[in-house]
Write an enzyme that holds these catalytic residues in place. Structure first.
Site, PDB file in Angstrom:
ATOM      1  N   LYS A 245       0.845  -1.196   0.000  1.00  0.00           N
ATOM      2  CA  LYS A 245       0.000   0.000   0.000  1.00  0.00           C
ATOM      3  C   LYS A 245       0.880   1.245   0.000  1.00  0.00           C
ATOM      4  O   LYS A 245       1.726   1.413   0.886  1.00  0.00           O
ATOM      5  CB  LYS A 245      -0.896  -0.010   1.245  1.00  0.00           C
ATOM      6  CG  LYS A 245      -1.900  -1.163   1.226  1.00  0.00           C
ATOM      7  CD  LYS A 245      -2.576  -1.316   2.566  1.00  0.00           C
ATOM      8  CE  LYS A 245      -3.426  -0.128   2.912  1.00  0.00           C
ATOM      9  NZ  LYS A 245      -4.031  -0.288   4.265  1.00  0.00           N
TER      10      LYS A 245
HETATM   11  C1  E4P Z   1      -7.308   0.084   4.949  1.00  0.00           C
HETATM   12  O1  E4P Z   1      -6.571  -0.417   4.197  1.00  0.00           O
HETATM   13  C2  E4P Z   1      -7.274   1.472   5.426  1.00  0.00           C
HETATM   14  O2  E4P Z   1      -6.006   1.849   5.809  1.00  0.00           O
HETATM   15  C3  E4P Z   1      -8.262   1.576   6.530  1.00  0.00           C
HETATM   16  O3  E4P Z   1      -9.485   1.019   6.124  1.00  0.00           O
HETATM   17  C4  E4P Z   1      -8.431   2.964   7.083  1.00  0.00           C
HETATM   18  O4  E4P Z   1      -9.380   2.902   8.090  1.00  0.00           O
HETATM   19  P1  E4P Z   1      -9.585   4.065   9.164  1.00  0.00           P
HETATM   20  O5  E4P Z   1     -10.171   5.226   8.469  1.00  0.00           O
HETATM   21  O6  E4P Z   1     -10.553   3.475  10.148  1.00  0.00           O
HETATM   22  O7  E4P Z   1      -8.246   4.359   9.758  1.00  0.00           O
END
Ligand code: E4P
Length: 220
Positions: free
Chosen positions: A81
């Site tokens: 990512k």
């Molecule tokens: C997933 O890959 C994301 O980083 C995540 O869903 C972000 O979630 P949050 O907004 O609860 O931190």
């Protein structure tokens, strides 16, 4: 349709692997901190073939590339990512040349998603709940991205993330997004419909009242 959990807690990861047809696990640095997990622990818990998504913490492209190379060398099933920033787009482009699979993350807008895809990201993660929390429409943003990829014939998938409620998840799935990652709290809500549970209990107690047994096969 593919369900993932946003989780760094190995006990919960094990629970969902054992009890649900989970496609994979997604993490970001704050999820790992909150859940007290490490990348190595997630690797040790997840089966070899399970799809895993780990995120770089660097914000400049050189270090993003270094971290991504390291992450992707850990296991074949890892997608890296990379934040969808100008530095991230440089990293995504270089990593695509090297055959390293990336997902553009921290996506709040259509233009971020298109830029990540244009530079070679195979997936993008719109932060649906966070967009809503800013006063905009997260589901609409995700669906606009999905439509833009379809119209432009872009080889990149929308991976819905940062959901804050069940309705958001249903809305994107109904409209063609087929990958979603849910926090384990939200996952429990997704799986648990109190009416369904009550109906099942009612069937059982009706049977017991009628036949005095919980066994399905009764003898006459
Ligand atoms: C997933 O890959 C994301 O980083 C995540 O869903 C972000 O979630 P949050 O907004 O609860 O931190």
């Amino acid at each position: 349709m593919e369900f993932y959990i946003d989780c760094g807690n190995t006990e919960l990861i094990r629970h969902y692997i054992n009890n649900f047809n989970l496609k994979g696990i997604t993490c970001n640095p704050t999820i790992l901190i909150k859940d007290g997990g490490t990348i190595q622990e997630v690797l040790d818990t997840a089966p070899e073939e399970m799809e895993l998504y780990f995120e770089v913490i660097a914000t400049d492209h050189k270090r993003m590339i270094e971290e991504a190379r390291l992450l992707s060398s850990l296991r074949k099933s890892i997608t890296v990512k990379i934040p969808a920033t100008p530095e991230g787009f440089i990293a995504i482009r270089e990593l695509a040349k090297e055959g390293i699979r990336t997902l553009g993350t921290a996506v709040y807008s259509v233009q971020q998603a298109l830029s990540a895809a244009y530079n070679g990201a195979k997936e993008v993660a719109p932060y649906i709940g966070r967009i809503d929390n800013m006063g905009f429409d997260g589901v609409k943003t995700a669906l606009d991205i999905h439509r833009a990829f379809t119209v432009q014939n872009v080889d990149c998938a929308v991976f819905g993330a940062s959901f804050k409620n069940v309705a958001q998840v249903n809305e994107v799935l109904i409209n063609g997004v087929n990958k979603v990652t849910l926090s384990t709290d939200l996952f429990e809500k997704y799986l648990t419909d109190a009416n369904g549970i009550r109906a099942a209990e009612d069937f059982k107690s009706a049977w017991k009242s009628a036949y005095g047994t919980e066994h399905l096969f009764i003898s006459r």
